[in-house]
Design an enzyme around this catalytic site. Structure first.
Site, PDB file in Angstrom:
ATOM      1  N   CYS A 123       3.408  -3.010   3.974  1.00  0.00           N
ATOM      2  CA  CYS A 123       2.566  -1.871   4.342  1.00  0.00           C
ATOM      3  C   CYS A 123       3.302  -1.107   5.437  1.00  0.00           C
ATOM      4  O   CYS A 123       4.505  -1.311   5.625  1.00  0.00           O
ATOM      5  CB  CYS A 123       1.150  -2.301   4.726  1.00  0.00           C
ATOM      6  SG  CYS A 123       0.974  -3.267   6.225  1.00  0.00           S
ATOM      7  N   HIS A 150      10.876 -23.645   8.869  1.00  0.00           N
ATOM      8  CA  HIS A 150       9.905 -24.351   9.718  1.00  0.00           C
ATOM      9  C   HIS A 150       8.472 -24.241   9.217  1.00  0.00           C
ATOM     10  O   HIS A 150       7.695 -25.172   9.382  1.00  0.00           O
ATOM     11  CB  HIS A 150       9.952 -23.786  11.149  1.00  0.00           C
ATOM     12  CG  HIS A 150      11.215 -24.134  11.879  1.00  0.00           C
ATOM     13  ND1 HIS A 150      11.316 -24.083  13.248  1.00  0.00           N
ATOM     14  CD2 HIS A 150      12.431 -24.543  11.427  1.00  0.00           C
ATOM     15  CE1 HIS A 150      12.551 -24.441  13.617  1.00  0.00           C
ATOM     16  NE2 HIS A 150      13.248 -24.708  12.522  1.00  0.00           N
ATOM     17  N   ASP A 154       0.865  -1.173   0.000  1.00  0.00           N
ATOM     18  CA  ASP A 154       0.000   0.000   0.000  1.00  0.00           C
ATOM     19  C   ASP A 154       0.909   1.232   0.000  1.00  0.00           C
ATOM     20  O   ASP A 154       2.140   1.115  -0.177  1.00  0.00           O
ATOM     21  CB  ASP A 154      -0.987  -0.039   1.182  1.00  0.00           C
ATOM     22  CG  ASP A 154      -0.317   0.211   2.530  1.00  0.00           C
ATOM     23  OD1 ASP A 154       0.929   0.285   2.584  1.00  0.00           O
ATOM     24  OD2 ASP A 154      -1.046   0.341   3.531  1.00  0.00           O
ATOM     25  N   HIS A 155       0.310   2.419   0.216  1.00  0.00           N
ATOM     26  CA  HIS A 155       1.106   3.646   0.213  1.00  0.00           C
ATOM     27  C   HIS A 155       2.147   3.642   1.338  1.00  0.00           C
ATOM     28  O   HIS A 155       3.238   4.191   1.191  1.00  0.00           O
ATOM     29  CB  HIS A 155       0.193   4.873   0.346  1.00  0.00           C
ATOM     30  CG  HIS A 155      -0.659   4.835   1.579  1.00  0.00           C
ATOM     31  ND1 HIS A 155      -1.715   3.931   1.717  1.00  0.00           N
ATOM     32  CD2 HIS A 155      -0.627   5.531   2.728  1.00  0.00           C
ATOM     33  CE1 HIS A 155      -2.280   4.102   2.897  1.00  0.00           C
ATOM     34  NE2 HIS A 155      -1.638   5.063   3.538  1.00  0.00           N
ATOM     35  N   THR A 163       3.092  -1.225   8.754  1.00  0.00           N
ATOM     36  CA  THR A 163       3.551  -2.126   9.819  1.00  0.00           C
ATOM     37  C   THR A 163       3.832  -3.532   9.325  1.00  0.00           C
ATOM     38  O   THR A 163       4.488  -4.306  10.022  1.00  0.00           O
ATOM     39  CB  THR A 163       2.448  -2.262  10.888  1.00  0.00           C
ATOM     40  OG1 THR A 163       1.266  -2.750  10.241  1.00  0.00           O
ATOM     41  CG2 THR A 163       2.166  -0.927  11.566  1.00  0.00           C
ATOM     42  N   HIS A 209       8.416 -30.585  10.548  1.00  0.00           N
ATOM     43  CA  HIS A 209       7.773 -29.311  10.227  1.00  0.00           C
ATOM     44  C   HIS A 209       6.659 -29.492   9.190  1.00  0.00           C
ATOM     45  O   HIS A 209       5.668 -28.774   9.207  1.00  0.00           O
ATOM     46  CB  HIS A 209       8.805 -28.296   9.735  1.00  0.00           C
ATOM     47  CG  HIS A 209       9.899 -28.057  10.719  1.00  0.00           C
ATOM     48  ND1 HIS A 209       9.660 -27.523  11.968  1.00  0.00           N
ATOM     49  CD2 HIS A 209      11.225 -28.318  10.668  1.00  0.00           C
ATOM     50  CE1 HIS A 209      10.792 -27.454  12.635  1.00  0.00           C
ATOM     51  NE2 HIS A 209      11.761 -27.933  11.882  1.00  0.00           N
TER      52      HIS A 209
HETATM   53  C1  RB5 Z   1      -1.707   2.900   6.460  1.00  0.00           C
HETATM   54  O1  RB5 Z   1      -1.713   4.128   7.108  1.00  0.00           O
HETATM   55  C2  RB5 Z   1      -1.396   1.781   7.451  1.00  0.00           C
HETATM   56  O2  RB5 Z   1      -2.484   1.594   8.301  1.00  0.00           O
HETATM   57  C3  RB5 Z   1      -1.052   0.498   6.727  1.00  0.00           C
HETATM   58  O3  RB5 Z   1       0.024   0.721   5.885  1.00  0.00           O
HETATM   59  C4  RB5 Z   1      -0.656  -0.675   7.591  1.00  0.00           C
HETATM   60  O4  RB5 Z   1       0.292  -0.318   8.535  1.00  0.00           O
HETATM   61  C5  RB5 Z   1      -1.767  -1.461   8.146  1.00  0.00           C
HETATM   62  O5  RB5 Z   1      -1.589  -2.502   8.797  1.00  0.00           O
END
Ligand code: RB5
Length: 149
Positions: A65, A98, A8-9, A67, A133
């Site tokens: 993304c 694993h 994503d962005h 996180t 495994h």
């Molecule tokens: C986008 O702002 C953020 O929520 C997304 O990139 C991600 O971290 C979601 O899990």
């Protein structure tokens, strides 16, 4: 080796860096978006990449993304996908050895560029060990089958 990549962005800049890195190593990589920094929804890109990997059009997927959490949760909804969110190189080889992970998820806001590229290299250079495994990974598939009805 063919890799499907998406973000994503929140993972866009790291995606571009990883693509350059893989291309410099002559690894074939197909970009499933997003293609700009504009705000978008991570499940859309998780689904595209996960379906390509599940259909065996690509050996592995890489999803990024902010996180790595939302995009890995989304990818894991596609049957046959074992997406592993890694923030360190130990997890990057363990999830291959694993868990036979077929998608690597990363968080651009969590790991720096240098560590992220090491995680990518470690993931791609590690192999599933099978044996005990395999029995456990088969049990993951059994859970999936039970709830896919
Ligand atoms: C986008 O702002 C953020 O929520 C997304 O990139 C991600 O971290 C979601 O899990």
């Amino acid at each position: 080796m063919k890799i499907a990549i998406g973000s994503d962005h929140g993972g866009f800049n790291l995606k571009q860096d990883i693509m350059k890195h893989l291309e410099s190593k002559k690894i074939e990589v197909k970009d499933f978006g997003t293609y700009t920094n504009e705000s978008c929804d991570y499940p859309d890109f998780a689904q595209k990449v996960a379906e390509e990997v599940a259909e065996q059009n690509f050996e592995f997927g890489i999803l990024i993304c902010g996180t790595g959490i939302g995009i890995s949760i989304s990818a894991n909804k596609v049957p046959g996908i074992r997406a592993a969110l890694c923030c360190d190189t130990f997890s990057a080889h363990a999830c291959r050895e694993h868990n036979n992970a077929n998608i690597l998820a990363l968080g651009e806001r969590v790991v720096g560029r240098g560590l992220a590229l090491d995680i990518v290299d470690t993931f791609l250079n590690s192999e599933f060990e099978g044996g005990r495994h395999a029995k456990r990974v088969n049990k993951i598939s059994e859970i999936e089958k039970k709830y896919s009805k």
